[in-house]
Design a protein around this motif. Structure first.
Motif: not given
Length: 200
Positions: A89-95, A121-136
């Motif tokens: 989640w801290n390195e989302l370059d491969n999403v 400390s996990l809230y923002r990384p998880f939310i970043n990953a979720l928002s990048r991977t969840l379809h609209r």
């Protein structure tokens, strides 16, 4: 990563007892599990439902170790195709590569995450990953332990345009009713979740 955590087990039991709900949610859908740990939730889902793909993700250590072992050991039980992939989640370059590989350029239809926001400390990384991977128009299911996950997490979700709705206690296995654990359906704002959920 090697333990079976509480809301992961809660979600598996809920899938087993609410098969009509999950069949409607998962049939033919592309599914991603974030922070899979052992791979329990993703493997149970793939054994129970006919999803198009189930991608189990975690850090390289877990994917190359326990998750990879569990995927191989349970391959014969799967109804849906399963793949294990590294996603930090801290390195989302491969999403984008992950989304393209599974034909999910706009995001996965369903994203799962249980026991993954047990520290601020996990809230923002998880939310970043979720928002990048969840379809609209997709749905996420997030399991939290109430003592570990405070109101700031839900506020951050809403700041990112994600709307959490708690799944009702009445639909849970008896040991999870009025407990310290909860499952939430999360959708993008303006996309309503299925009817079996309520506000947090």
């Amino acid at each position: 990563g090697g333990d079976l955590w509480s809301t992961g087990l809660q979600l598996v039991k809920h899938m087993c007892s609410s098969t009509d709900l999950y069949r409607q949610l998962l049939q033919g859908r592309r599914v991603l599990e974030l922070g899979s740990g052992t791979g329990l939730v993703g493997l149970a889902l793939a054994a129970l439902f006919d999803a198009a793909h189930v991608v189990i993700s975690d850090t390289e250590e877990h994917v190359q170790g326990l998750i990879g072992h569990n995927v191989r050991s349970n391959a014969a039980l799967m109804r849906a195709p399963v793949a294990a992939r590294e996603l930090d989640w801290n390195e989302l370059d491969n999403v984008d590569v992950l989304l393209e590989e599974f034909g999910a350029s706009g995001g996965f239809d369903v994203v799962l995450g249980t026991d993954v926001v047990y520290h601020r400390s996990l809230y923002r990384p998880f939310i970043n990953a979720l928002s990048r991977t969840l379809h609209r128009g997709g749905v996420a299911i997030v399991g939290v332990t109430k003592s570990d996950t405070d109101a700031a997490f839900f506020a951050m979700l809403q700041e990112r345009g994600l709307s959490p709705k708690r799944m009702p206690d009445a639909s849970m296995a008896r040991e999870y009713r009025s407990s310290g654990y909860a499952l939430f359906m999360v959708t993008h704002l303006h996309h309503a979740p299925p009817a079996s959920s309520s506000p947090p």
